[in-house]
Design a protein around this motif. Sequence first.
Motif, short mmCIF file in Angstrom:
data_model
loop_
_atom_site.label_atom_id
_atom_site.label_comp_id
_atom_site.label_asym_id
_atom_site.label_seq_id
_atom_site.Cartn_x
_atom_site.Cartn_y
_atom_site.Cartn_z
N LYS A 177 -10.47 -3.33 -7.71
CA LYS A 177 -10.14 -2.05 -7.07
C LYS A 177 -9.72 -1.01 -8.10
CE LYS A 177 -8.00 -1.85 -3.05
NZ LYS A 177 -6.98 -1.83 -1.98
N ILE A 178 -9.06 -1.42 -9.17
CA ILE A 178 -8.58 -0.46 -10.17
C ILE A 178 -9.74 0.09 -11.00
CG2 ILE A 178 -7.11 -0.14 -12.20
CD1 ILE A 178 -5.36 -2.44 -11.10
N PHE A 179 -10.57 -0.80 -11.55
CA PHE A 179 -11.54 -0.38 -12.57
C PHE A 179 -12.98 -0.26 -12.06
CE2 PHE A 179 -8.10 -2.47 -14.99
CZ PHE A 179 -7.74 -1.41 -15.81
N PHE A 180 -13.44 -1.22 -11.28
CA PHE A 180 -14.88 -1.32 -11.00
C PHE A 180 -15.30 -0.84 -9.61
CE2 PHE A 180 -13.69 -5.17 -13.62
CZ PHE A 180 -13.89 -4.54 -14.83
N GLU A 215 0.84 -1.20 0.00
CA GLU A 215 0.00 0.00 0.00
C GLU A 215 0.87 1.24 0.00
OE1 GLU A 215 -4.26 0.07 2.04
OE2 GLU A 215 -2.75 -0.64 3.42
N ILE A 216 0.28 2.36 -0.37
CA ILE A 216 0.97 3.65 -0.27
C ILE A 216 0.92 4.12 1.18
CG2 ILE A 216 0.81 6.09 -0.89
CD1 ILE A 216 -0.11 5.27 -3.64
N ASP A 217 2.05 4.58 1.67
CA ASP A 217 2.10 5.14 3.02
C ASP A 217 1.42 6.52 3.01
OD1 ASP A 217 2.67 6.03 5.55
OD2 ASP A 217 4.81 6.36 5.19
N PRO A 218 0.30 6.68 3.73
CA PRO A 218 -0.43 7.95 3.67
C PRO A 218 0.08 9.03 4.62
CG PRO A 218 -1.65 6.40 5.01
CD PRO A 218 -0.39 5.70 4.58
N THR A 219 1.24 8.81 5.25
CA THR A 219 1.72 9.76 6.26
C THR A 219 1.89 11.16 5.70
OG1 THR A 219 2.89 7.95 7.38
CG2 THR A 219 3.50 10.18 7.99
N SER A 220 2.55 11.27 4.53
CA SER A 220 2.77 12.59 3.93
C SER A 220 1.44 13.25 3.59
CB SER A 220 3.63 12.45 2.67
OG SER A 220 4.86 11.82 2.98
N PHE A 221 0.52 12.46 3.03
CA PHE A 221 -0.80 12.97 2.67
C PHE A 221 -1.52 13.51 3.91
CE2 PHE A 221 -5.38 12.08 2.16
CZ PHE A 221 -5.65 12.87 1.06
N VAL A 222 -1.48 12.73 5.00
CA VAL A 222 -2.14 13.13 6.24
C VAL A 222 -1.47 14.38 6.82
CG1 VAL A 222 -2.56 12.47 8.64
CG2 VAL A 222 -2.99 10.84 6.80
N ASN A 245 -6.27 5.27 -4.28
CA ASN A 245 -6.87 3.93 -4.24
C ASN A 245 -6.58 3.17 -5.53
OD1 ASN A 245 -8.88 1.94 -3.02
ND2 ASN A 245 -9.85 2.36 -4.99
N ILE A 246 -6.64 3.85 -6.68
CA ILE A 246 -6.33 3.21 -7.97
C ILE A 246 -4.86 2.76 -7.99
CG2 ILE A 246 -6.14 3.60 -10.45
CD1 ILE A 246 -8.53 5.56 -10.15
N ILE A 247 -3.97 3.61 -7.48
CA ILE A 247 -2.55 3.25 -7.43
C ILE A 247 -2.35 2.03 -6.53
CG2 ILE A 247 -0.26 4.04 -6.72
CD1 ILE A 247 -1.19 6.90 -7.43
N ASN A 248 -3.03 2.02 -5.37
CA ASN A 248 -2.96 0.85 -4.48
C ASN A 248 -3.44 -0.41 -5.19
OD1 ASN A 248 -1.83 1.98 -2.18
ND2 ASN A 248 -3.79 2.60 -1.33
N GLY A 249 -4.50 -0.27 -5.99
CA GLY A 249 -5.02 -1.40 -6.74
C GLY A 249 -4.02 -1.92 -7.75
N PHE A 271 -9.65 8.22 4.31
CA PHE A 271 -9.07 6.89 4.51
C PHE A 271 -10.03 5.79 4.04
CE2 PHE A 271 -5.43 7.05 7.80
CZ PHE A 271 -4.82 8.05 7.07
N SER A 272 -11.32 5.99 4.24
CA SER A 272 -12.29 4.96 3.88
C SER A 272 -12.30 4.69 2.37
CB SER A 272 -13.69 5.37 4.33
OG SER A 272 -14.10 6.58 3.70
N ARG A 273 -11.71 5.59 1.58
CA ARG A 273 -11.72 5.44 0.13
C ARG A 273 -10.50 4.69 -0.40
NH1 ARG A 273 -15.67 7.82 -2.28
NH2 ARG A 273 -16.93 9.34 -1.13
N PHE A 274 -9.39 4.75 0.31
CA PHE A 274 -8.19 4.13 -0.28
C PHE A 274 -7.35 3.32 0.71
CE2 PHE A 274 -6.58 8.11 1.44
CZ PHE A 274 -5.34 7.77 1.94
N TYR A 275 -7.65 3.42 1.99
CA TYR A 275 -6.73 2.86 2.98
C TYR A 275 -7.39 1.74 3.78
CZ TYR A 275 -3.06 2.96 6.54
OH TYR A 275 -2.03 2.63 7.39
N ARG A 276 -6.65 0.66 3.98
CA ARG A 276 -7.17 -0.47 4.74
C ARG A 276 -6.49 -0.60 6.11
NH1 ARG A 276 -10.08 0.53 1.51
NH2 ARG A 276 -10.95 -0.66 -0.22
N GLY A 277 -5.22 -0.29 6.19
CA GLY A 277 -4.50 -0.36 7.47
C GLY A 277 -4.36 -1.77 7.99
N THR A 278 -4.07 -2.73 7.10
CA THR A 278 -3.97 -4.14 7.50
C THR A 278 -2.54 -4.62 7.64
OG1 THR A 278 -4.12 -4.78 5.16
CG2 THR A 278 -6.18 -4.72 6.42
N GLY A 279 -1.59 -3.69 7.63
CA GLY A 279 -0.18 -4.09 7.71
C GLY A 279 0.23 -4.48 9.11
N LYS A 280 1.32 -5.22 9.20
CA LYS A 280 1.90 -5.59 10.50
C LYS A 280 3.21 -4.83 10.68
CE LYS A 280 4.42 -9.71 8.89
NZ LYS A 280 4.65 -11.15 9.08
#
Length: 633
Positions: free
Chosen positions: A462-465, A346-353, A450-454, A616-625
């Motif tokens: 996730k990319i198209f539909f 996933e993309i790290d959203p820290t800079s965005f936030v 979100n498209i980039i994450n896909g 976050f609800s649009r592109f981020y899942r936060g499932t990393g360890k």
Amino acid sequence: MIEKMKFLSITGPRSEFDRVVNVYLSKYEVHLENALSELKSVHDLKPFVEINPYKDVFSKSQELVDRFDKETPAVDKDMTPSMASAVINSASHELEDLTDKKKSLKVERDHLTELIKKIEPFRHLDYAVDKILDFKFIKFRFGRISHEYYNKFSKFVYDSLTTLFFECDSDSEYVWGVYFVPGSQHEKIDAIYSSLHFERIFIPAEYEGTPEEAYRLISRKKDAVVEKIKEIDDQIKERLNSKAVDILAAHEVLKAFNSNFDVRKLAACTRDSNSDSFYFILCGWITEKNVASLVKDIDNDANIYCMLEDDYEGITAKPPTKLKNFKLFKPFEMFISMYGLPAYNEIDPTSFVAITYSLIFGIMFGDVGQGLCLVLGGALLYKIKKVPLAAIVSIAGIFSTIMGFMYGSFFGFEHAIPTGWLKPMENVMTVLMVAVAFGSILIIIAMVINIINGIKAKDVEKIFFDTNGVAGLVFYVMALVCVLLIFTGHALPATILLAVFFGIPLLLMFFKEPLTHYVEKKSKIFPDQKGMFFVESFFELFEVVLSYLTNSISFLRVGAFALSHAAMMGVVMLLANVESGNPNIFILILGNLFVAGMEGLIVGIQVLRLEYYEMFSRFYRGTGKGFRPYKSK
């Protein structure tokens, strides 16, 4: 950003395991995985099971070290585990005579403490305890009774019984005392006292004289025993000081090896069929920047081998996430961790936030004076306490100061400095419309992420539909274009264009599951219950279209809080009677503190809500360890 990871396996003779852990895992940051789970395809793998030989001797070393003064420094000394064990065992053996004496004295001290505890509530009894214990024809019972039952006993029962109750002491809950009764009637009287919840305390025959005399005598004995224990502690310290350097060094060695032993739980063990020798295998993740150094070190080690894996397809465990951001953005990692770390792909959203949070905070809380207070206060608190939230407050305060210049507001004074853009209270509709437009831009950026994450996850849906994929992005942008055209008085595009840019995205989102199955060439395109599929998809699509509207309108709060701040400071100015030319300074200061504290807290929470729920609800899942290297332990 997320640091790149490499999967590695380290193997070598079983006898070298502790050395490898102590040398390599303590030097390099390696996130260990369970080798048995990761190497399922390897035959004859077994758990690395052994009894910890360092546990007992480390426990002894810990007891010895605890006897030293706390300021005694640890010493770095080259020592093997066997040498360290010999040092600790020798020191413990030399102290056996003193430790045995101390143990027996502790038992005596505890016994005397118990005697003191039992006799203390009865100190007001002016009669020798040893004589009471020798009574033959009169029975006695020491004990306590709650105030509730004691009051009932005194009023309604006591005068009618052949008993004498002597009250000795009391607290908020109980009354302590002793009662006497003729030997011939003790069973009946005991039963009555038991019904009143009288708790009997058995007094041993070790007291001499009255309870007060016995209490003082036993206290003196206890003090003498405590003094002897202190003398033994001093003797133990004196003996240990001569070997302090060796003992501390041995303790550090045993501490390391005892901790290293737990790594066996994650290691696997196998046997060489040619030589019948046993080998260990350790698996884990290491950052790409540290790989070269580790491999170079292991290449110079004749008995140890390291293998790197570039293909992650055959690896069960997901790569851990280690965030690496600019120093200015690093405090905002706290918000990311609260929601959940990003997955490795996933993309790290820290800079965005960091950018959006600070910017939105500034728009909602624009004031030069109060912003500077946030900058200085947050920076000072961060320097003293190193609290990430304090750094966030300081950075957000910079944007508050900038927006304060744009609004022309200084501690609530709207005409103290020139206005760089507009006055919120004089341009209400403009502020609200700009807030919605700004929010719409952020939603579009979230969809692009979100498209980039896909793409990174190779997820076609996730990319198209997806509602936040290409289909959702086209629909949302077209909807914004139409709204903009209406508000600016321009004509809408041709019907055919509206049908294409609205209809096709809606159909793609409606049939996203079957289309994904078709693209991925799955045998089953539609689910078995087609009717239920169409009903569910319809309501889901209706909810999605509605969410585009509500999410965009949600950003009205950005403008609303900008107006709210100006309005609240207007009230402060009114209360302070600023227009008279002789304002009340105390009210001004108190009002600014109140608005900055209360509104600053509310704005901070509201901005975080926008980050989590609208973006976050649009592109981020936060499932990393998280990346948790053995070295950090």
